[in-house]
Design a protein around this motif. Structure first.
Motif, short mmCIF file in Angstrom:
data_model
loop_
_atom_site.label_atom_id
_atom_site.label_comp_id
_atom_site.label_asym_id
_atom_site.label_seq_id
_atom_site.Cartn_x
_atom_site.Cartn_y
_atom_site.Cartn_z
N TRP A 6 0.82 -1.18 0.12
CA TRP A 6 -0.06 0.18 0.01
C TRP A 6 0.89 1.22 -0.08
O TRP A 6 0.60 2.20 -0.68
CB TRP A 6 -1.19 -0.11 1.37
CG TRP A 6 -2.27 -0.32 0.95
CD1 TRP A 6 -2.54 -1.99 1.62
CD2 TRP A 6 -3.36 -0.04 0.35
NE1 TRP A 6 -3.72 -2.03 0.78
CE2 TRP A 6 -4.35 -1.05 0.25
CE3 TRP A 6 -3.58 1.21 -0.07
CZ2 TRP A 6 -5.48 -0.85 -0.26
CZ3 TRP A 6 -4.83 1.31 -0.69
CH2 TRP A 6 -5.86 0.42 -0.84
N ASP A 148 -4.23 6.19 10.62
CA ASP A 148 -5.22 4.95 10.39
C ASP A 148 -6.41 5.23 11.68
O ASP A 148 -6.24 5.43 12.55
CB ASP A 148 -4.56 3.53 10.88
CG ASP A 148 -3.57 3.21 9.70
OD1 ASP A 148 -3.35 3.89 8.70
OD2 ASP A 148 -2.80 2.17 9.73
N TYR A 150 -9.70 2.53 13.10
CA TYR A 150 -10.31 1.17 12.99
C TYR A 150 -11.65 1.48 13.51
O TYR A 150 -11.76 2.09 14.42
CB TYR A 150 -9.57 0.24 13.35
CG TYR A 150 -8.13 -0.07 12.90
CD1 TYR A 150 -8.13 -0.76 11.86
CD2 TYR A 150 -6.99 0.69 13.24
CE1 TYR A 150 -6.78 -0.88 11.12
CE2 TYR A 150 -5.86 0.76 12.53
CZ TYR A 150 -5.44 -0.31 11.64
OH TYR A 150 -4.35 -0.23 10.89
N ASP A 151 -12.80 0.69 13.16
CA ASP A 151 -13.99 0.67 13.64
C ASP A 151 -14.12 0.11 14.98
O ASP A 151 -15.03 0.20 15.61
CB ASP A 151 -14.98 0.16 12.79
CG ASP A 151 -14.99 -1.26 12.40
OD1 ASP A 151 -13.98 -2.23 13.12
OD2 ASP A 151 -15.53 -1.89 11.72
N VAL A 175 -10.65 3.82 2.44
CA VAL A 175 -10.07 2.62 2.93
C VAL A 175 -8.64 2.63 2.48
O VAL A 175 -8.53 2.70 1.28
CB VAL A 175 -10.66 1.40 2.84
CG1 VAL A 175 -9.87 0.16 3.37
CG2 VAL A 175 -12.20 1.48 3.57
N GLY A 177 -6.14 0.22 3.58
CA GLY A 177 -5.57 -1.20 4.03
C GLY A 177 -6.22 -2.00 4.93
O GLY A 177 -7.22 -1.54 5.03
N GLU A 178 -6.01 -2.95 5.06
CA GLU A 178 -6.49 -4.21 6.17
C GLU A 178 -5.54 -4.48 6.80
O GLU A 178 -4.74 -5.37 6.56
CB GLU A 178 -7.31 -5.03 5.46
CG GLU A 178 -8.30 -5.96 6.59
CD GLU A 178 -8.90 -6.73 5.74
OE1 GLU A 178 -9.09 -8.25 6.09
OE2 GLU A 178 -9.68 -6.59 4.85
N TYR A 179 -5.43 -4.53 8.27
CA TYR A 179 -4.40 -5.14 9.41
C TYR A 179 -5.42 -5.44 10.38
O TYR A 179 -6.26 -5.09 10.94
CB TYR A 179 -3.65 -3.89 9.53
CG TYR A 179 -3.23 -2.92 8.33
CD1 TYR A 179 -2.32 -3.55 7.57
CD2 TYR A 179 -3.40 -1.71 8.39
CE1 TYR A 179 -1.64 -3.15 6.30
CE2 TYR A 179 -3.08 -1.10 7.25
CZ TYR A 179 -2.18 -1.40 6.24
OH TYR A 179 -1.94 -0.84 5.11
N LEU A 182 -9.07 -6.10 10.28
CA LEU A 182 -9.89 -4.75 9.95
C LEU A 182 -9.50 -3.86 9.21
O LEU A 182 -8.25 -3.59 8.98
CB LEU A 182 -9.78 -4.19 11.43
CG LEU A 182 -10.34 -4.85 12.76
CD1 LEU A 182 -10.13 -4.31 14.11
CD2 LEU A 182 -11.77 -5.15 12.49
N LYS A 183 -10.51 -3.23 8.41
CA LYS A 183 -10.06 -2.11 7.59
C LYS A 183 -9.68 -0.74 8.38
O LYS A 183 -10.01 -0.34 9.11
CB LYS A 183 -11.33 -1.77 6.88
CG LYS A 183 -11.80 -2.85 5.95
CD LYS A 183 -13.29 -2.42 5.05
CE LYS A 183 -13.64 -3.43 4.20
NZ LYS A 183 -14.98 -3.22 3.67
N HIS A 185 -8.87 3.26 7.93
CA HIS A 185 -9.44 4.31 7.00
C HIS A 185 -8.43 5.41 7.26
O HIS A 185 -7.96 5.43 8.22
CB HIS A 185 -10.78 4.58 7.71
CG HIS A 185 -11.76 3.45 7.80
ND1 HIS A 185 -11.96 2.52 8.57
CD2 HIS A 185 -12.89 3.21 6.61
CE1 HIS A 185 -12.94 1.64 8.18
NE2 HIS A 185 -13.31 2.20 7.05
#
Length: 468
Positions: A6, A148, A150-151, A175, A177-179, A182-183, A185
């Protein structure tokens, strides 16, 4: 898609028994220079700046611990001897919540799985580590993320409600990436700053850990300016608000270092973890004590030549292991010895020019020092400091005129030139050292400014003129 991928895309798009020994405290203190109108709190050109990975979420609501705070101090103690007391900054990764990349944009709780048994809270243990590490020429600080969201974060609802997340052109949240499953943002730097949330996060973290002000440095991971099409914002506007955040950290008494080199941060950010953004002319234009980097990430560029011509440091982070196994010592010794002595030595000189092209380049420095890429030789006038992977650099951070000697070639006799600073010295004392201490390897005569030493491969040595 992993984080490195990314970041790459974004960058492309965005333009042993102890005998008498030298005193490890014979080290020079940081000089706190004012450069390019920016008074940094540390001299990063003469500080081994690294990271230590402590933990990450285990995917079950808990923490996968790699190194506890107590184990971290033991590693710091051992590497202080191994590195001859070089000034060090270590940023802790995964110190918060359940570990690395957990619950951003919040970073207001210390990972309980890392605490010492004798402390009531993990916060007490972290503050203890930050204080104790200073005994070993080490500043401990934190690796955080200001990009970042995260929700699962305690701040998620607040950030969405107050429009603090960047948006795509269709109005959806951006968004990046995903780590940890979790996405991630993208935080909108402009809105976050203008609505006081950037300042709130910084102030709250400093209240949580007052020792951060003594550390006087913080590391910001993956800090990238991206456009927010849904807010009609360019990456340039976002970058402007990054600079405001840096100045706010500075006003609180902390330097900001970052993961990636950003040209618009020259003179504001003194060090980048990955220094891929510099080209040859940049090295000649910008001194190391204005902007330097730990290393050149091969995932982004293959330009390792600049790392040799101008010096590169040791990442350290991929090497750390818990004290139960000592294999990390051999790996770290080699990585440090073949990089850091040259890096610190070259950083102490003035960069003058580069002659030649491609593999035939020679970097020229003050004091008649030249670095030749073709044959991997570093010399001062006619005296060799490095030939391939056999090195003999002055330890410029110490006050005892000593020089570091190391080779990964086979055991045997090796010939070395003495430093000019030794004058007419007739003999030297050689020490062999490990993270567990020093051991005398005997006295050696010097003849015609040259000496011969019997060395073991992948073993660290230190030579001091006998009159010291």
């Amino acid at each position: 898609m992993n984080k490195t991928t990314w970041i790459t895309i974004t960058l492309l798009v965005c333009s042993i028994g102890m005998q008498a020994q030298p005193d490890i405290d014979a080290t020079k203190r940081g000089r706190g220079k004012t450069v390019w109108n920016q008074p940094y709190r540390h001299d990063y050109s003469q500080t081994w700046t690294t990271k230590m990975f402590l933990s990450l979420p285990d995917g079950k609501g808990g923490s996968d611990v790699k190194i506890t705070f107590e184990q971290a101090l033991d590693i710091i103690r051992r590497i202080d001897t191994l590195t001859l007391g070089v000034p060090k900054i270590i940023y802790l990764v995964g110190w918060q919540y359940n570990g690395h990349d957990d619950k951003y944009p919040a970073f207001f709780e210390v990972n309980r799985a890392l605490k010492r048994t004798e402390d009531a809270t993990a916060e007490e243990s972290l503050r203890w580590l930050m204080r104790e590490a200073r005994k070993y020429h080490t500043t401990v600080s934190l690796h955080i993320n200001m990009t970042d969201a995260y929700d699962n974060s305690p701040l998620w609802t607040e950030y969405v409600t107050n429009d603090l997340i960047s948006k795509n052109s269709d109005g959806s949240l951006k968004v990046i990436g995903e780590y940890n499953g979790l996405k991630a943002h993208q935080i909108n730097y402009r809105n976050e700053w203008e609505r006081g949330y950037t300042q709130m996060r910084i102030d709250r973290l400093l209240r949580l850990l007052p020792e951060l002000k003594d550390a006087a440095t913080i590391h910001i991971d993956a800090w990238i300016a991206r456009p927010s099409e849904g807010h009609n914002e360019s990456a340039i506007m976002e970058a402007d608000h990054q600079r405001k955040a840096v100045r706010y950290w500075n006003a609180k008494g902390l330097d900001v270092t970052s993961e990636y080199m950003m040209d618009y941060m020259t003179g504001l950010v003194p060090l980048a973890w990955h220094f891929n953004g510099f080209v040859q002319d940049d090295y000649l234009r910008v001194p190391a004590d204005v902007y330097t980097g730990v290393g050149i990430n091969p995932d982004i560029t293959k330009n390792a030549a600049l790392g040799f011509l101008f010096g590169t440091s040791s990442y350290g982070e991929p090497i750390w292991k818990t004290p139960e196994t000592d294999d990390w010592i051999r790996v770290l010794t080699k990585d440090f010895m073949l990089k850091c002595p040259q890096y610190f030595y070259l950083n102490s000189l003035k960069r003058i020019d580069v002659k030649g092209t491609g593999e035939n380049r020679i970097a020229l420095y003050s004091h008649n020092v030249g670095v030749s890429l073709a044959d991997s030789v570093v010399k001062r006038q006619n005296r060799i400091l490095r030939r391939k992977n056999t090195v003999s650099f002055p330890a410029v951070w110490r006050n005892d005129a000593g020089m570091i000697i190391y080779t990964d070639e086979p055991d045997g006799k090796y010939r070395f030139d003495i430093p000019f600073d030794w004058g007419d010295a007739q003999a030297l004392t050689l020490y062999r050292y490990t993270p567990n201490g020093w051991q005398s390897a005997g006295k050696i005569r010097i003849k015609d400014n040259v000496f011969v030493a019997e060395l073991k491969s992948e073993t660290a040595y230190y030579a001091v003129p006998s009159n010291q």
